[in-house]
Design a protein around this motif. Structure first.
Motif, short mmCIF file in Angstrom:
data_model
loop_
_atom_site.label_atom_id
_atom_site.label_comp_id
_atom_site.label_asym_id
_atom_site.label_seq_id
_atom_site.Cartn_x
_atom_site.Cartn_y
_atom_site.Cartn_z
N GLY A 274 15.12 -7.49 -8.50
CA GLY A 274 15.08 -7.18 -9.89
C GLY A 274 15.85 -8.25 -10.63
O GLY A 274 16.47 -9.23 -10.03
N PRO A 275 15.93 -8.16 -12.12
CA PRO A 275 16.46 -8.86 -13.01
C PRO A 275 17.93 -9.11 -12.82
O PRO A 275 18.52 -10.07 -12.76
N GLU A 276 18.76 -8.07 -12.39
CA GLU A 276 19.99 -8.31 -11.88
C GLU A 276 20.29 -9.30 -10.65
O GLU A 276 21.53 -9.85 -10.88
N GLU B 232 0.86 -1.33 -0.10
CA GLU B 232 0.03 0.11 0.01
C GLU B 232 0.82 1.11 -0.04
O GLU B 232 0.44 2.28 -0.79
N ARG B 233 2.06 1.32 0.85
CA ARG B 233 2.77 2.38 0.73
C ARG B 233 3.80 2.67 -0.45
O ARG B 233 3.82 3.61 -0.96
N PHE B 234 4.01 1.47 -1.01
CA PHE B 234 4.57 1.50 -2.33
C PHE B 234 3.61 2.12 -3.51
O PHE B 234 4.23 3.05 -4.22
N PHE B 235 2.41 1.82 -3.51
CA PHE B 235 1.68 2.29 -4.40
C PHE B 235 0.99 3.57 -3.94
O PHE B 235 -0.03 4.10 -4.89
N MET C 254 6.96 -1.77 -12.00
CA MET C 254 5.81 -1.19 -11.08
C MET C 254 6.66 0.07 -10.36
O MET C 254 7.60 0.14 -9.81
N GLY C 255 5.84 1.33 -10.63
CA GLY C 255 6.61 2.58 -10.28
C GLY C 255 7.75 2.88 -10.72
O GLY C 255 8.70 3.33 -9.90
N GLY C 256 8.14 2.45 -12.08
CA GLY C 256 9.52 2.66 -12.62
C GLY C 256 10.53 1.65 -12.03
O GLY C 256 11.89 1.72 -12.35
N VAL C 257 10.31 0.44 -11.31
CA VAL C 257 11.03 -0.32 -10.77
C VAL C 257 10.91 -1.30 -11.37
O VAL C 257 9.61 -2.00 -11.10
N THR C 258 11.72 -2.54 -11.96
CA THR C 258 11.47 -3.75 -12.38
C THR C 258 11.70 -4.76 -11.28
O THR C 258 12.72 -4.90 -10.70
N ARG C 259 10.75 -5.76 -11.09
CA ARG C 259 10.86 -6.73 -10.17
C ARG C 259 10.60 -8.09 -11.03
O ARG C 259 9.88 -8.29 -12.01
N ASN D 34 0.58 -3.15 -14.51
CA ASN D 34 1.40 -4.33 -15.36
C ASN D 34 1.11 -5.47 -14.72
O ASN D 34 1.77 -6.44 -14.94
N THR D 35 0.15 -5.82 -13.83
CA THR D 35 -0.14 -6.98 -13.24
C THR D 35 -0.71 -7.99 -14.19
O THR D 35 -1.48 -7.35 -15.39
#
Length: 555
Positions: free
Chosen positions: A196-198, A126-129, A167-172, A147-148
């Motif tokens: 992240g992908p890294e 909730e805080r993240f979104f 999500m929010g400019g961050v890739t998970r 993007n869900t």
């Protein structure tokens, strides 16, 4: 009784006031028998929050929380959830485990129902979104999380593991898993697997590295298994070999150091393997050290190991040395006679009591190893010339085993040749070559300065260039021409002597003349029997018989 319905989601709420009186009971909790069982179990607790597993019919799971104003129970029928019931029964702090999975940002889950509506979203999400607590509940998941694909997972009932989601400019890296009941999809959950992908890339690199190391150690183990031989690999049935095997069998079970001496190519390493394999330490691999190749500047780090950061370029975790690796096993020092003098000094203490220190360390370490050494050098001459320390010699030569040269056991040559040919055929996947009988007689006449190793090379070369099914004498002569003789000083019994008085018989005179000519030729050619036979125009077989005092068979 209400609780005996078939609804797996049956639940109830029970509220007690500070005096323990029931102020509210809904759903499942309205049944008096249920309330009584829950309260009897609760009164045995001394904690203010947690989960209770209550056995009986039906099985119950009650989550509770107490405050100064009230105590709240959430009661659920656990009859169809034996795994959850067992978990709560055996883990007193089950509620903390659930709290962790519901609140940890990389373990918590978003839950949607069969209509892809959000039923639960953890506070961290909730805080993240940027949404208020509880605001997302009941909304379409596509309106809450960008993007869900949870709605597609609900529709298809197929899981999606290791997918990338921005999500929010961050890739998970996320996982989306359908939840089913009696074959029907009732919802789905989504969770973050990696930041992240890294992170996945780093994990992939680590897996590749570990796989590479596993392959390396697997090949090393295979090599060790190939190189670990017992007495059965010592080919031959001559008196010299039988005595060697008997000596090894007596020495192997003991923990005394063993020094193996013998010419190059006689199989000293094979004997070391046999000693180790017959010892009580055979379960652990034997550790090898080539003493001649030990540079003085690295001897301590190689033999004693080093601590982390002991010197520039050292491994971060430090490294065990050969002595430490050989604990509860055997340490084989090959070419020990070629060890530099400065290295000899550093070995004395550890060979005496097994105590050493790693480079850069201050803690004494102990290794219980059995020392096996091998050399083709003459220690008596080396000690006399101050090339080898006498005290070190006594340390390594508790028992000395001498490897016989091939010249001392020519009767083993046919069996050795056959074993080499079988191994050659297996290695190269070819048929085993036969051997012309004249080959063995020829090979027995050669001096073999390189011993069994040289014989092996000659047999393999003959097998390679043999076009027919049988190796002939020409295959050896064409490839090797002649194996060089081993220079040797003439035996004392063949030094020139004054001719004895003639007996008057012609045959005796001929015999005496032969002996004189052989003695003189042996002196001229310094014991080289091949050249003696060529000069006198006789076969080496005839020469050997004359030298041994036997009479040749009549032609």
């Amino acid at each position: 009784m209400q609780t005996k319905n078939s609804d797996p989601f049956a639940f109830g709420v029970l509220v007690l006031d500070p005096r323990g009186e029931v102020t509210c009971a809904t759903g499942f909790a309205r049944d008096e028998a249920v309330r009584q069982r829950v309260l009897e179990r609760y009164h045995h607790e001394d904690r203010r929050r947690g989960m209770l597993a209550i056995d009986g019919d039906p099985k119950l799971i009650a989550s509770f929380r107490s405050s100064e104003d009230a105590t709240l129970f959430f009661i659920q029928d656990a009859t169809s959830k034996s795994t959850l019931f067992d978990f709560v029964t055996n883990v007193d702090f089950a509620h903390l485990v659930f709290d962790y999975f519901l609140n940890n940002p990389y373990e918590s889950v978003v839950v949607v129902d069969d209509q892809a509506r959000v039923r639960y979203i953890p506070p961290v999400h909730e805080r993240f979104f940027g949404i208020e607590h509880g605001e997302a509940v009941g909304k379409k998941v596509t309106d809450v999380i960008e993007n869900t694909n949870l709605h597609e997972v609900v529709r298809t009932g197929k899981a999606e593991i290791g997918k990338l989601q921005e999500m929010g400019g961050v890739t998970r890296v996320v996982a989306r898993i359908p939840l089913t009941d009696n074959g029907k999809t009732v919802g789905a959950l989504g969770r973050v697997m990696f930041k992240g992908p890294e992170t996945v890339l780093e994990l992939s690199k680590e897996v590749v590295k570990l796989r590479s190391e596993v392959e390396f150690y697997r090949s090393e183990l295979t090599g060790l298994k190939r190189r670990t031989f017992g007495l059965d690999k010592m080919v031959g049935n001559s008196d010299a070999i039988r005595q060697l095997k008997a000596d090894i069998s007596k020495v192997a079970p003991l923990s005394v150091p063993v020094l193996i001496i013998g010419e190059s190519g006689t199989g000293k390493e094979l004997a070391a393997h046999a000693i180790h394999s017959l010892s009580r330490r055979s379960e652990n691999p034997m550790v090898f050290v080539n003493a001649a190749a030990l540079p003085a500047s690295l001897v301590e780090s190689e033999l004693f190991g080093y601590e982390a950061g002991a010197f520039t370029g050292a491994e971060k975790k430090g490294r065990k040395g050969k002595f430490e690796l050989a604990d509860q096993s055997s340490l084989f020092f090959d070419e020990v006679g070629d060890m530099p003098a400065e290295v000899q000094v550093k070995l004395l203490r550890v060979l005496q009591d097994g105590i050493f220190e790693r480079v850069g360390g201050d803690r004494p370490r102990h290794s219980d190893f059995r020392l096996i050494s091998a050399t083709n050098r003459n220690f008596q001459e080396m000690i006399a010339n101050a090339e080898f320390r006498l005290d070190l010699y006594y340390r390594i030569s508790g028992v000395t085993i001498r490897m016989p040269s091939l010249r001392e056991r020519p009767e083993d040559i046919p069996e050795l040749v056959q074993s080499f040919l079988v191994a050659f055929a297996e290695r190269h996947r070819t048929s085993v070559k036969g051997v012309d009988a004249r080959v063995y007689a020829y090979l027995k006449e050669l001096p073999w300065p390189g011993n069994v190793r040289q014989l092996l090379h000659e047999v393999e070369k003959a097998a390679i260039f043999c076009d027919g099914p049988e190796i002939t004498l020409d295959n050896f002569r064409l490839m090797s021409h002649e194996v060089p003789e081993r220079p040797a000083a003439p035996p004392a019994e063949f030094a020139p002597k004054a001719p004895a008085p003639a007996s008057g018989r012609i045959q005796d005179a001929i015999e005496e003349m032969e002996k004189t000519m052989i003695r003189e030729a042996m002196v001229r050619h310094k014991g080289n029997k091949k050249k003696v036979a060529e000069e006198l125009g006789i076969s080496r077989a005839y020469l050997y018989k004359k030298l041994s005092g036997e009479e040749p068979e009549p032609a």
